[in-house]
Design an enzyme around this catalytic site. Sequence first.
Site, PDB file in Angstrom:
ATOM      1  CB  SER A  61      -0.954   0.018   1.195  1.00  0.00           C
ATOM      2  OG  SER A  61      -0.236   0.121   2.404  1.00  0.00           O
ATOM      3  CG  HIS A 101      -1.434   3.798   5.035  1.00  0.00           C
ATOM      4  ND1 HIS A 101      -2.763   3.467   5.013  1.00  0.00           N
ATOM      5  CD2 HIS A 101      -0.811   2.811   4.341  1.00  0.00           C
ATOM      6  CE1 HIS A 101      -2.924   2.343   4.333  1.00  0.00           C
ATOM      7  NE2 HIS A 101      -1.748   1.924   3.927  1.00  0.00           N
ATOM      8  CG  ASP A 127      -5.526   4.831   5.511  1.00  0.00           C
ATOM      9  OD1 ASP A 127      -5.617   4.306   4.393  1.00  0.00           O
ATOM     10  OD2 ASP A 127      -4.450   5.090   6.059  1.00  0.00           O
TER      11      ASP A 127
END
Length: 184
Positions: A61, A101, A127
């Site tokens: 990701s 992230h 998210d």
Amino acid sequence: KRERMELIDQMFNDVKRMRPRQVTHQIINFALIVCSALMIWKSLMIVTGSESPIVVVLSGSMEPAFYRGDLLFLTLNDNEPFRVGDIVVFKIDDRPIPIVHRVLKVHEENNSRVDMLTKGDNNLVDDRGLYAEGQLWLNRKHIIGKTKGFLPLVGMVTIIMNDYPSLKYAMIGMMGLFVLVNRE
């Protein structure tokens, strides 16, 4: 395969020939290695301020910034503000695995409360779908640390060990056996 079995048989024979004092000495050496590793980990926790100073990237990701298997070094300093673009590792309530992230938005309030929205570089959406039900923002309590550096692909060993648990136990057993057999 036959040679491996002979090597293992030889190791067990070496252990059988040891006197009880030698076996005790080797067990104490093994315990010292384990304790040293734990002390290093706890020291890193204190120095970095993070509950997990080292993490492994488990998904794609964050590509191209980080790839699966990259080892990340984290810090968490209460005085250091969170900014858009920071790469953070966070943990969602009721989810055991931390997520790596990038901070997409930051909202700071006067009472030092900070709300953040994150997104994986390789993801199409933010998210919010990953957060707990009804949760729209991350708070400081969710953050494990900020990424300060990384080593590419070093964490693949951890991923392989988790994907193949029998390999993990075999390696731990072999290391223990090597410590017992080593007479230095």
